[in-house]
Design a protein around this motif. Sequence first.
Motif, PDB file in Angstrom:
ATOM      1  N   ASP A 177       0.938  -1.167  -0.121  1.00 34.42           N
ATOM      2  CA  ASP A 177      -0.152   0.284   0.184  1.00 34.42           C
ATOM      3  C   ASP A 177       0.815   1.213  -0.030  1.00 34.42           C
ATOM      4  N   GLY A 178       1.946   1.211  -0.929  1.00 33.58           N
ATOM      5  CA  GLY A 178       2.704   2.260  -0.940  1.00 33.58           C
ATOM      6  C   GLY A 178       3.685   2.633   0.128  1.00 33.58           C
ATOM      7  N   VAL A 179       4.066   1.773   0.980  1.00 33.59           N
ATOM      8  CA  VAL A 179       4.930   1.863   2.256  1.00 33.59           C
ATOM      9  C   VAL A 179       5.938   0.590   2.179  1.00 33.59           C
ATOM     10  N   PHE A 180       7.248   0.959   2.272  1.00 34.84           N
ATOM     11  CA  PHE A 180       8.026   0.080   2.081  1.00 34.84           C
ATOM     12  C   PHE A 180       8.572  -0.576   3.529  1.00 34.84           C
ATOM     13  N   TYR A 181       8.840  -1.840   3.701  1.00 31.82           N
ATOM     14  CA  TYR A 181       8.918  -2.703   4.872  1.00 31.82           C
ATOM     15  C   TYR A 181      10.093  -3.562   4.551  1.00 31.82           C
ATOM     16  N   THR A 182      11.316  -3.593   5.623  1.00 26.88           N
ATOM     17  CA  THR A 182      12.422  -4.482   5.288  1.00 26.88           C
ATOM     18  C   THR A 182      12.105  -6.030   5.517  1.00 26.88           C
ATOM     19  N   MET A 183      13.050  -6.746   4.845  1.00 26.82           N
ATOM     20  CA  MET A 183      12.672  -8.199   4.912  1.00 26.82           C
ATOM     21  C   MET A 183      14.406  -8.446   5.246  1.00 26.82           C
ATOM     22  N   GLU A 184      14.535  -9.176   6.473  1.00 29.07           N
ATOM     23  CA  GLU A 184      15.851  -9.650   7.180  1.00 29.07           C
ATOM     24  C   GLU A 184      16.131 -11.087   6.436  1.00 29.07           C
ATOM     25  N   ALA A 185      17.466 -11.272   6.274  1.00 32.69           N
ATOM     26  CA  ALA A 185      17.721 -12.722   5.481  1.00 32.69           C
ATOM     27  C   ALA A 185      17.209 -13.858   6.446  1.00 32.69           C
ATOM     28  N   PRO A 186      16.741 -14.714   5.817  1.00 32.19           N
ATOM     29  CA  PRO A 186      16.068 -15.796   6.591  1.00 32.19           C
ATOM     30  C   PRO A 186      17.158 -16.797   7.353  1.00 32.19           C
ATOM     31  N   THR A 187      16.624 -17.335   8.623  1.00 37.06           N
ATOM     32  CA  THR A 187      17.565 -18.080   9.286  1.00 37.06           C
ATOM     33  C   THR A 187      17.708 -19.465   8.611  1.00 37.06           C
ATOM     34  N   THR A 188      18.396 -20.269   9.233  1.00 38.14           N
ATOM     35  CA  THR A 188      18.617 -21.884   8.799  1.00 38.14           C
ATOM     36  C   THR A 188      17.110 -22.540   8.901  1.00 38.14           C
ATOM     37  N   ILE A 189      16.678 -22.286  10.367  1.00 38.77           N
ATOM     38  CA  ILE A 189      15.299 -22.891  10.334  1.00 38.77           C
ATOM     39  C   ILE A 189      14.104 -22.585   9.533  1.00 38.77           C
ATOM     40  N   HIS A 190      13.941 -21.101   9.302  1.00 41.09           N
ATOM     41  CA  HIS A 190      13.319 -20.803   8.224  1.00 41.09           C
ATOM     42  C   HIS A 190      13.539 -21.336   6.760  1.00 41.09           C
ATOM     43  N   GLN A 191      14.689 -21.344   6.252  1.00 34.36           N
ATOM     44  CA  GLN A 191      14.675 -22.142   5.109  1.00 34.36           C
ATOM     45  C   GLN A 191      14.498 -23.486   4.919  1.00 34.36           C
ATOM     46  N   SER A 192      14.806 -24.015   6.135  1.00 41.47           N
ATOM     47  CA  SER A 192      14.432 -25.459   6.063  1.00 41.47           C
ATOM     48  C   SER A 192      12.923 -25.776   5.948  1.00 41.47           C
ATOM     49  N   ILE A 193      12.127 -24.840   6.783  1.00 45.83           N
ATOM     50  CA  ILE A 193      10.891 -25.161   6.793  1.00 45.83           C
ATOM     51  C   ILE A 193      10.160 -24.800   5.280  1.00 45.83           C
ATOM     52  N   ALA A 194      10.634 -23.543   4.760  1.00 43.34           N
ATOM     53  CA  ALA A 194      10.236 -23.117   3.393  1.00 43.34           C
ATOM     54  C   ALA A 194      10.565 -24.249   2.502  1.00 43.34           C
ATOM     55  N   GLY A 195      11.706 -24.708   2.471  1.00 41.09           N
ATOM     56  CA  GLY A 195      12.209 -25.466   1.438  1.00 41.09           C
ATOM     57  C   GLY A 195      11.719 -26.817   1.415  1.00 41.09           C
ATOM     58  N   PHE A 196      11.229 -27.440   2.776  1.00 42.72           N
ATOM     59  CA  PHE A 196      10.623 -28.692   2.734  1.00 42.72           C
ATOM     60  C   PHE A 196       9.041 -28.444   2.052  1.00 42.72           C
ATOM     61  N   ILE A 197       8.528 -27.481   2.530  1.00 40.70           N
ATOM     62  CA  ILE A 197       7.394 -27.345   2.151  1.00 40.70           C
ATOM     63  C   ILE A 197       7.153 -27.185   0.453  1.00 40.70           C
ATOM     64  N   TYR A 198       7.885 -26.399   0.177  1.00 42.41           N
ATOM     65  CA  TYR A 198       8.088 -26.035  -1.393  1.00 42.41           C
ATOM     66  C   TYR A 198       8.417 -27.467  -2.198  1.00 42.41           C
ATOM     67  N   LYS A 199       9.232 -28.355  -1.600  1.00 40.47           N
ATOM     68  CA  LYS A 199       9.488 -29.525  -2.362  1.00 40.47           C
ATOM     69  C   LYS A 199       8.515 -30.441  -2.310  1.00 40.47           C
ATOM     70  N   LYS A 200       7.635 -30.518  -1.528  1.00 39.50           N
ATOM     71  CA  LYS A 200       6.487 -31.404  -1.270  1.00 39.50           C
ATOM     72  C   LYS A 200       5.654 -30.779  -2.297  1.00 39.50           C
ATOM     73  N   PHE A 201       5.221 -29.597  -2.464  1.00 34.90           N
ATOM     74  CA  PHE A 201       4.393 -28.953  -3.284  1.00 34.90           C
ATOM     75  C   PHE A 201       4.821 -29.325  -4.856  1.00 34.90           C
ATOM     76  N   LEU A 202       6.180 -28.956  -5.018  1.00 38.13           N
ATOM     77  CA  LEU A 202       6.601 -29.569  -6.328  1.00 38.13           C
ATOM     78  C   LEU A 202       6.571 -30.894  -6.901  1.00 38.13           C
ATOM     79  N   ASP A 203       6.582 -31.841  -5.760  1.00 38.91           N
ATOM     80  CA  ASP A 203       6.606 -33.371  -6.113  1.00 38.91           C
ATOM     81  C   ASP A 203       5.288 -33.650  -6.615  1.00 38.91           C
ATOM     82  N   PHE A 204       4.318 -32.729  -6.021  1.00 42.59           N
ATOM     83  CA  PHE A 204       3.085 -33.247  -6.073  1.00 42.59           C
ATOM     84  C   PHE A 204       2.824 -33.025  -7.357  1.00 42.59           C
ATOM     85  N   VAL A 205       2.732 -31.501  -7.795  1.00 37.59           N
ATOM     86  CA  VAL A 205       2.778 -30.969  -9.222  1.00 37.59           C
ATOM     87  C   VAL A 205       3.438 -31.969 -10.139  1.00 37.59           C
TER      88      VAL A 205
END
Length: 276
Positions: free
Chosen positions: A112-140
């Motif tokens: 809505d016209g306002v900028f917000y920062t995005m910090e670098a993801p942690t290893t835990i963050h990456q492991s969760i996102a990566g796992f879910i993404y892989k399962k989605f991709l496998d299904f597709v």
Amino acid sequence: MTIDEMRRRKQELGYSNKTISEKSGVPLGTVQKIFSGTTASPREDTVRALENLLKSKNDYKAPASGKEDLIGEIAISYGERIPLRTHGPVDHLYTIEDYMALPDDQRVELIDGVFYTMEAPTTIHQSIAGFIYKKFLDFVLENNGPCYPFIAPVDVQLDQDDLTMVQPDVLIVCDRNKYKNGRIFGAPDLIVEVLSPSTRKRDMMMKHYKYGYAGVREYWLVDPKDKILIQYDMEQNTPPVIYGFEDTVPVLIWGEKCQISLKEMYEAASFLWESE
């Protein structure tokens, strides 16, 4: 700003004393004494540091330099406008043109016209996102449907206007007409956000509302700290369902034919939690 004004601003932003210390550079003990009332007359440089962090966006005074260039170094905290230009009114709404002009290494979202920062993801963050993404991709790949998953960073022009560009952690898009110029134009069908201290409030409140209003059908919030996943069926507008990391989550947009085992996800990367 008075100390009382700082306290009110602190509450508005949802900052803890620790957060204020980290973002302002003021020692934690000093911050605690100021906001508890123990120190009634803090040093001038301490007050200035706190004011720079806590001042309202409406208090920002842009330098009258007349320059049009974007500022090379951007430093902001959650919920405050980035002073992108060196002149102009503070209430200026930034656009996707401003977003595209930022340096490649500057990760932000435009909402809505306002900028917000995005910090670098942690290893835990990456492991969760990566796992879910892989399962989605496998299904597709197994089912050859029109849907396709993506993992951040990918730009989503959520409202199809020039005021919002977000980067969800994981998303699924089933309408291939929404792929335009290397980005997603319109609402994804499913969005997953992994909570972090810096984005928790934004993901749970602001983006939750934005996603629902834009037409996202299903929204997952994964909380690594409490080891839960909150699933919102935006299409049916039913109460959210909360899953623990020992549960299996059905993907609603796929008629529950795809199931994501949070137990498998956690057990595969539990060592990351143990090292915290």
